[in-house]
Write a protein that holds these residues in place. Structure first.
Motif, PDB file in Angstrom:
ATOM      1  N   LEU A 231       0.827  -1.213   0.000  1.00  0.00           N
ATOM      2  CA  LEU A 231       0.000   0.000   0.000  1.00  0.00           C
ATOM      3  C   LEU A 231       0.857   1.257   0.000  1.00  0.00           C
ATOM      4  O   LEU A 231       0.518   2.257  -0.627  1.00  0.00           O
ATOM      5  N   TRP A 240      -9.435   2.080  -5.704  1.00  0.00           N
ATOM      6  CA  TRP A 240      -9.278   0.754  -5.120  1.00  0.00           C
ATOM      7  C   TRP A 240      -8.440   0.818  -3.839  1.00  0.00           C
ATOM      8  O   TRP A 240      -8.828   0.289  -2.804  1.00  0.00           O
ATOM      9  N   ASP A 242      -7.927   3.386  -2.095  1.00  0.00           N
ATOM     10  CA  ASP A 242      -8.709   4.178  -1.134  1.00  0.00           C
ATOM     11  C   ASP A 242      -9.639   3.269  -0.343  1.00  0.00           C
ATOM     12  O   ASP A 242      -9.752   3.389   0.876  1.00  0.00           O
ATOM     13  N   ILE A 243     -10.302   2.376  -1.080  1.00  0.00           N
ATOM     14  CA  ILE A 243     -11.235   1.456  -0.421  1.00  0.00           C
ATOM     15  C   ILE A 243     -10.473   0.586   0.580  1.00  0.00           C
ATOM     16  O   ILE A 243     -10.888   0.414   1.723  1.00  0.00           O
ATOM     17  N   ILE A 244      -9.313   0.068   0.136  1.00  0.00           N
ATOM     18  CA  ILE A 244      -8.524  -0.783   1.052  1.00  0.00           C
ATOM     19  C   ILE A 244      -8.154   0.004   2.305  1.00  0.00           C
ATOM     20  O   ILE A 244      -8.270  -0.494   3.425  1.00  0.00           O
ATOM     21  N   ASN A 247     -11.087   0.623   4.530  1.00  0.00           N
ATOM     22  CA  ASN A 247     -11.437  -0.675   5.090  1.00  0.00           C
ATOM     23  C   ASN A 247     -10.522  -1.045   6.251  1.00  0.00           C
ATOM     24  O   ASN A 247     -10.979  -1.516   7.290  1.00  0.00           O
ATOM     25  N   ILE A 248      -9.225  -0.815   6.071  1.00  0.00           N
ATOM     26  CA  ILE A 248      -8.284  -1.176   7.138  1.00  0.00           C
ATOM     27  C   ILE A 248      -8.529  -0.321   8.374  1.00  0.00           C
ATOM     28  O   ILE A 248      -8.564  -0.826   9.496  1.00  0.00           O
ATOM     29  N   ASN A 249      -8.746   0.980   8.156  1.00  0.00           N
ATOM     30  CA  ASN A 249      -9.004   1.851   9.299  1.00  0.00           C
ATOM     31  C   ASN A 249     -10.264   1.439  10.038  1.00  0.00           C
ATOM     32  O   ASN A 249     -10.319   1.481  11.261  1.00  0.00           O
ATOM     33  N   ASN A 250     -11.282   1.044   9.283  1.00  0.00           N
ATOM     34  CA  ASN A 250     -12.519   0.616   9.928  1.00  0.00           C
ATOM     35  C   ASN A 250     -12.329  -0.682  10.677  1.00  0.00           C
ATOM     36  O   ASN A 250     -12.814  -0.842  11.791  1.00  0.00           O
TER      37      ASN A 250
ATOM     38  N   SER B 173      -2.347  -7.491   0.891  1.00  0.00           N
ATOM     39  CA  SER B 173      -3.168  -6.302   1.155  1.00  0.00           C
ATOM     40  C   SER B 173      -4.651  -6.606   1.009  1.00  0.00           C
ATOM     41  O   SER B 173      -5.497  -5.844   1.452  1.00  0.00           O
ATOM     42  N   ALA B 176      -7.179  -7.884   4.405  1.00  0.00           N
ATOM     43  CA  ALA B 176      -8.052  -7.020   5.204  1.00  0.00           C
ATOM     44  C   ALA B 176      -9.437  -6.934   4.580  1.00  0.00           C
ATOM     45  O   ALA B 176     -10.454  -7.001   5.274  1.00  0.00           O
ATOM     46  N   ILE B 177      -9.456  -6.792   3.241  1.00  0.00           N
ATOM     47  CA  ILE B 177     -10.755  -6.744   2.548  1.00  0.00           C
ATOM     48  C   ILE B 177     -11.496  -8.061   2.740  1.00  0.00           C
ATOM     49  O   ILE B 177     -12.686  -8.085   3.044  1.00  0.00           O
ATOM     50  N   THR B 180     -13.132  -8.283   6.071  1.00  0.00           N
ATOM     51  CA  THR B 180     -14.386  -7.538   6.136  1.00  0.00           C
ATOM     52  C   THR B 180     -15.495  -8.304   5.421  1.00  0.00           C
ATOM     53  O   THR B 180     -16.605  -8.457   5.953  1.00  0.00           O
ATOM     54  N   LEU B 442     -19.771   0.344  12.635  1.00  0.00           N
ATOM     55  CA  LEU B 442     -19.228   0.704  11.322  1.00  0.00           C
ATOM     56  C   LEU B 442     -19.631   2.131  10.953  1.00  0.00           C
ATOM     57  O   LEU B 442     -18.797   2.938  10.538  1.00  0.00           O
ATOM     58  N   ASN B 445     -17.757   4.538  13.080  1.00  0.00           N
ATOM     59  CA  ASN B 445     -16.350   4.617  12.698  1.00  0.00           C
ATOM     60  C   ASN B 445     -16.171   5.415  11.423  1.00  0.00           C
ATOM     61  O   ASN B 445     -15.252   6.230  11.314  1.00  0.00           O
ATOM     62  N   ILE B 446     -17.038   5.136  10.436  1.00  0.00           N
ATOM     63  CA  ILE B 446     -16.876   5.831   9.154  1.00  0.00           C
ATOM     64  C   ILE B 446     -17.055   7.330   9.356  1.00  0.00           C
ATOM     65  O   ILE B 446     -16.222   8.138   8.905  1.00  0.00           O
ATOM     66  N   LEU B 449     -13.973   8.634  11.428  1.00  0.00           N
ATOM     67  CA  LEU B 449     -12.707   8.672  10.693  1.00  0.00           C
ATOM     68  C   LEU B 449     -12.729   9.762   9.641  1.00  0.00           C
ATOM     69  O   LEU B 449     -11.755  10.455   9.391  1.00  0.00           O
ATOM     70  N   ARG B 453     -10.329  12.935   9.500  1.00  0.00           N
ATOM     71  CA  ARG B 453      -9.483  13.095   8.319  1.00  0.00           C
ATOM     72  C   ARG B 453      -9.658  14.480   7.708  1.00  0.00           C
ATOM     73  O   ARG B 453      -8.681  15.158   7.386  1.00  0.00           O
TER      74      ARG B 453
END
Lengths: 424, 460, 289
Positions: A231, A240, A242-244, A247-250, B173, B176-177, B180, B442, B445-446, B449, B453
């Motif tokens: 990353l 893409w 950005d989504i990762i 997602n990781i932060n969440n 990488s 993580a996805i 979820t 969720l 958090n969104i 965050l 940010r």
């Protein structure tokens, strides 16, 4: 005159403002005192409740090991030795020390003074040295948890209590004869869990924790570092990635119990992995720790100044060489710190492990990552739920040990950070 | 023969592959390394990857799949004896066979059919492992040969190796996805099954929660009510108590540390607060149950109040203490992000320190502070161990902090710890609660965050 | 340094020729008939400043005349900003900063223990290098100072202070219909004038300006310079600047700092036409800096 009064007004206003300033500052000091006071209260509470668990009451007994019972016909046979009636020898010795106990009920309550673990100790001692057979040996028999608590002053004797007044009198007799001793509680460190508080130990849970951490770190460290490198160093910034990133932060903020549900539904039900095993616990905790490690590693990687990368590229290094030879070694202390902190968090984690069955009562020390096991925090949870008074001090003691591990890990992280900290 | 043996042979082959690749590369260049496109060890790595990767993938597929196939073969071979059984009995039977085959004690160790089946199983296992050995080693040797053949002076071994590394990094990488997705799918799947048994309106609007198990199969519908309202209310109550403690204390601590405390004191106090954050939640739970709850109860009795022994107040207070360092470290970051120029501007106008903090710094940092508080709320809602150990088990719709309430996480734990049947509404309810918990946190958090940010970008 | 100084000048001569002329004549007037009656507003004697172990200023002696503009010039890191920040004790907020010596405003020592720093800063306003409006509305930015110091009895009075401050800062016309919009939404030059309005709303006696135009474009710079010239009638102004043309245009007295030492302080036209120290000469002719 008006000038004077307005001057007075101004002075008054300033006084007020300074009072507000002092108040505000005081709130800050109060707040921080509340936080630190809570910390001291918590740790002090654990220490006050837990320190006594490091000592255990023993009753010193002279036990006769009759040749005819243990080695009938003078033959020493392992099978006979295993099945011999050691309890009776211990009990006889007890009766010898407390004369005048005759009724059946009294006898039974007299026998309750020593723990069932003492029998096992005696047996092991005989098995280890068969020459003892026929002699009279002195043995430190583990006292039962109630005696232990009574000696430590945590419970009082009397009607309705765990210790009857008769038992209290016998204990006094034993004590006067110098037969009651407090020794370092080795059982706490060398045994697995037990229903008997005086025999229960954290060794099983410690090994369980180690095995679980082994799996966790083995999975999350390489995966986390690899993901962070991708990353931070290779991925193009687009939707893409950005989504990762989001997602990781969440994922880092998802409640840990949800990871337990994931483990239950996916690894136990779907993949059919064994319940209560450090393998599954380790995987679940690895998934939970992964975001922490990725975020810390990315921060460490991005702290390496671009000039280093440019210099390496200028020398004709390939992007992979730039990362592996230059960026990664410089970022490594930061990555390691992040990993240790993540692992420390995983070591203290309980909730997801409850979901995948690591909450079972397990006496045996686990031997591999697929054996049923429990971990230190879960052991604390289990003991905290037990009604026996003796478990309270053991829970607190286990807490102290767990906290020691965690503080050590964090200390290592801090030292690493201090030692390798670099300002660019 | 076992997978372990196959793995060892594979490791040997992989090591050989590396040396062979390296040597081959140097040979093609007639010993002169400078003529090669890449460094020799990249050729070694190239062959290593070709040798190892396909073989390991095959092995990774084979080892978990073999037992499934063997089970189905066994069932087929058992014929009549197996066909009349339901899935539980069949599972037991297979277990017995496996136990006999493994040499463990089994209740049916004297049954001849079982012994025969166990012998067959042992035989098949050996066959399977032999097959595994042949296939993985075949793949490894083939890979080694192909890769070695490809090596030439101009071959870009480094680029090929790096492509593989890049792919590995990319896959890492994705974990993580995948996590979820796994969470969402598993929760969603079980939740849909739950709503097949219990109407969604009951879950969302019914005020009573009593998840009893059915005594008989035909009782399911009448076995219990799954109205989650009181759980949400209990969660909110405890969270609210926690935030009442944590937000002012955490925020003021952060302000004191970043604005007032001399450097030396800050260097001591900050790590001390971090210790508070590092204490496992189970320890807080034990503290709450052992010390705080009885203390509150005693205090309540002394002034004539009736306090439940598992009061929401005790759980909330201790949870608040747990959250303090969370709030303070996030707010600390946020406050430090406020540019020094704003402080200077305010001081230069003759503002006192507290006026500057209250009227300039906090308004400037407000979005960031809100973000941190939201993150803290999300953490409090999802917190499990404190409430499991210190809050009640019975659902209770109240806003009285002195009574016992239960929370979403407590119910998930009580529903799932102990015997589980994957079909009962009771077990599935835990997943529905889990999904609700996941969604709520969720969203929080969104939003949090995002706010943080945006706030950071403003001052960067 | 050369780049920095030349660019504004060339643009300036096109954009604001008038401003330069008035500034120069105005300064001459004061110089001719104001020399005798000038009173000293602030004075520094034997001032040493240390950051930790490092000494930043060495024995500075400087007088700031009332109702005039004093420019502090010198190369980067020479201590001119440090000196400026001593005048309203802003250095108090920096850890490890120590000030020795004597600074007086109207004969009273500002480092006196009994002196109230909050009151002092209300008497000595400051404008910073980068415009730093608070993240509040334009109105609240200006009203902040009067509010904390209790300068207004009621809302009307506060409104009046805000209006007149904005007016004097030459900003009122541009923002009169959007006083409630955030101050951070203004352009750089407007923001800086807002900060000046904020400073004068407290009715200070002295205004310190720390390179107030260095973050602004030439047109905005011209605006601020005009404003400084007008403010001189009511306030004593000390301005730090990198730009020597600016010092020449707006100031009546100029002090040249070098390596923490006050090399030379004199009337501005004296300094720029016949500097007595060769370091000053080297600096103003662009040989170093």
């Amino acid at each position: 005159m008006t000038e004077n009064s307005s001057r007075n007004l101004a002075i008054q206003l300033r006084k007020k403002r300074y009072a507000a300033e002092r108040r505000f500052r005081l709130y800050g000091i109060i707040s921080i005192s509340i936080a630190l006071g809570a910390l001291c209260l918590l740790i002090g509470n654990m220490a006050a409740k837990g320190w006594s668990a490091f000592m255990q009451t023993y009753i010193i007994l002279e036990v006769e090991l009759p040749r005819d019972g243990l080695a009938p016909g003078g033959k020493i046979d392992i099978e006979t030795l295993r099945e011999a009636n050691y309890v009776a020898y211990l009990r006889k010795s007890l009766r010898d020390n407390i004369p005048g106990v005759t009724s059946r009920r009294d006898r039974r309550s007299l026998y309750k003074l020593i723990s069932s673990g003492a029998t096992l100790d005696l047996q092991n001692r005989v098995l280890a040295d068969t020459k003892l057979i026929g002699s009279k040996i002195s043995i430190a028999a583990v006292a039962s948890d109630d005696v232990d608590q009574f000696i430590k002053g945590n419970i009082t004797a009397g009607s309705g209590g765990k210790i009857s007044s008769k038992q209290a009198a016998w204990i006094k007799t034993l004590s006067d004869a110098g037969r009651i001793e407090k020794r370092f509680n080795t059982n706490l460190f060398s045994n697995g869990d037990s229903r008997e508080p005086e025999l229960a130990g954290i060794w099983g849970a410690t090994i369980g924790s180690l095995l679980t951490m082994f799996v966790t770190v083995l999975l999350s460290f390489p995966l986390g570092v690899a993901a962070a490198i991708y990353l931070e160093e290779f991925a193009r910034k687009n939707r893409w990635t950005d989504i990762i990133e989001v997602n990781i932060n969440n994922l880092a903020a998802v409640p840990s119990i949800v990871f337990g549900l994931l483990g239950l539904a996916v690894f136990l039900s779907f993949f059919g992995l064994p319940r209560s095993a450090p393998l599954v616990g380790g995987i679940v905790l690895a998934l939970m720790t992964l975001p922490t490690i990725i975020i810390a590693s990315r921060a460490a990687l991005s702290a390496v100044p671009p000039s280093i990368r440019e210099a390496a590229i200028g020398m004709g290094a390939s992007p992979m060489q730039v990362v592996l030879h230059h960026v990664l070694p410089l970022a490594f202390p930061g990555i390691l710190t992040g990993t240790i902190i993540g692992a420390a968090r995983a070591l203290g984690e309980t909730a997801p492990l409850l979901m995948i069955g690591m909450v079972a009562f397990i006496v045996d020390i686990p031997g591999s990552i697929t054996d049923p096991a429990t971990v230190l925090p879960v052991q604390i949870y289990l003991w905290a739920d037990s009604p026996e008074r003796a478990f309270v001090e053991r829970t607190a003691a286990a807490t102290l040990i767990l906290l020691t591990f965690l503080i050590l890990m964090n200390l290592i992280a801090v030292i690493l950070r201090k030692k390798f900290e670099r300002r660019w | 023969m076992s997978p372990f043996f196959a793995a060892i042979v594979l490791i040997v082959l992989i090591t050989c592959g590396h040396f062979l690749g390296r040597r081959r590369a140097i040979q093609t260049a007639n010993g002169s390394r400078r003529l090669l496109h890449s460094l020799p060890h990249y050729y070694g790595l190239y062959v290593t990857l070709w040798t190892g990767v396909p073989a390991v993938i095959l092995m990774a597929l084979w080892v978990p799949l073999q037992p499934y196939f063997l089970d189905s073969f066994l069932i087929a071979s058992l014929g009549d004896k197996a066909s009349g059984l339901n899935s539980d009995q069949l599972g037991l039977l297979l277990n017995d066979i496996r136990n006999v085959a493994d040499g463990n004690i089994s209740s049916r160790r004297n049954d001849p059919t079982i012994i025969a089946a166990a012998n067959r199983l042992i035989e098949w296992r050996q066959l399977g492992y032999a097959g595994l050995l042949v296939i993985t080693l075949g793949a490894a040797i083939a890979g080694l040969a192909i890769a070695r053949k490809r090596i030439s002076r101009t071959m870009r071994a480094r680029n090929a190796v790096e492509r593989v590394f890049n792919a590995v990094l990319f896959i890492a990488s994705l974990i993580a996805i995948l996590t979820t997705i796994g969470i969402v799918l598993s929760l969603l799947f079980e939740t849909i099954r739950f709503f097949g048994k219990v109407p969604i309106t009951e879950f969302l609007f019914n005020l009573s929660w009593s998840p009893q198990t059915a005594m008989r199969a035909d009782q399911v519908a009448s076995s219990g009510t799954f109205g989650a309202v009181s759980l949400f209310a209990g969660t909110l109550l405890i969270t609210a108590i926690a935030m009442i403690v944590a937000v002012p204390v955490g925020l003021m601590s952060a302000i004191y540390l970043s604005e007032y405390a001399p450097r030396k004191i800050r260097d001591i106090l900050k790590p001390a607060l971090e210790i508070l954050a590092g204490i496992p939640t189970v320890v807080y739970g034990f503290f709450a149950a052992l010390t705080v709850a009885p203390a509150i109860r005693g205090w309540g009795e002394s002034i004539g109040l009736d306090v439940a022994s598992e009061s929401a107040l005790a759980a909330g207070l201790v949870m608040g203490i747990m959250i303090i360092p969370f709030v303070s470290s996030l707010s600390d970051d946020v406050i430090n992000a406020v540019p020094q120029t704003l402080r200077d501007g305010s001081f230069a106008l003759g503002a006192t320190h507290s006026e500057t903090v209250r009227q300039v710094i906090i308004p400037a940092a407000f979005p960031g502070i809100v973000g941190s508080v939201l993150l803290a709320v999300s953490r409090a809602i999802g917190e499990t161990m404190i409430v499991v150990m210190a809050a009640g088990l019975a659902a209770n719709l109240t806003i009285n902090p002195l009574e016992a309430v239960t929370t979403v996480t407590v119910q998930i734990v009580t529903l799932l710890v102990g015997d589980q049947e994957f079909d009962s509404a009771k077990t599935l309810a835990a997943f529905a609660l889990g999904l609700a918990l996941f969604c709520v946190t969720l969203v929080l958090n969104i939003i949090a965050l995002r706010t943080v940010r945006k706030y950071r970008e403003k001052y960067d | 340094m050369n780049m920095e100084n030349n660019r504004p000048e060339t643009v300036k001569s096109v954009a604001g020729g008038m401003a330069i002329d008035t500034a120069v004549t105005g300064e001459k007037n004061l110089k001719m008939d104001g020399t005798e009656e000038t009173t000293i507003k602030m004075s520094a004697r034997n001032l040493d400043v240390f950051y930790g172990e490092k000494q930043a200023l060495f024995g500075i002696d400087l007088d700031v005349p009332e109702q005039s503009v004093t420019a502090l010039i010198g190369p980067s890191g020479c201590g001119k900003s440090t000196f400026l920040r001593c005048l309203n004790r802003m250095n108090d907020t920096i850890d490890g900063c120590r000030v020795d010596g004597d600074i007086r405003i109207d004969q009273s020592d500002i480092y006196d223990r009994a002196l109230d720093v909050v009151e002092l800063r209300a008497r000595i306003g400051m404008v910073f290098q980068k415009p730093n409006p608070f993240p509040k509305s334009i109105y609240d930015n200006v009203a902040y100072g009067p509010k904390i110091h209790g300068l207004a009895q009621d809302k009307d009075e506060l409104d009046e202070i805000v209006r007149s401050s904005l007016e004097r800062a030459g900003l009122l016309k541009e923002v009169v219909d959007r006083l409630d919009s955030p101050g951070t939404g203004l352009s750089g030059g407007q923001q800086q004038r807002l900060c000046i309005a904020r400073a004068i709303a407290v009715s200070p006696e002295v205004i310190l300006m720390d390179e107030p135009c260095s973050a602004l474009d030439p047109i905005a710079t011209a605006h601020i310079e005009e404003l400084i010239d007008e403010l001189r009638e009511n306030f004593t102004i000390v301005i730090v600047t990198h730009n020597m043309q600016q010092a020449a245009r707006v100031s009546q007295q100029t002090a040249f700092f070098h390596l923490g030492i006050l090399v030379e302080c004199n009337a501005t036209n004296e300094i720029f036409t016949s500097p007595s120290d060769e370091r000053t000469q080297g600096y103003i002719t662009g040989r170093y800096g």
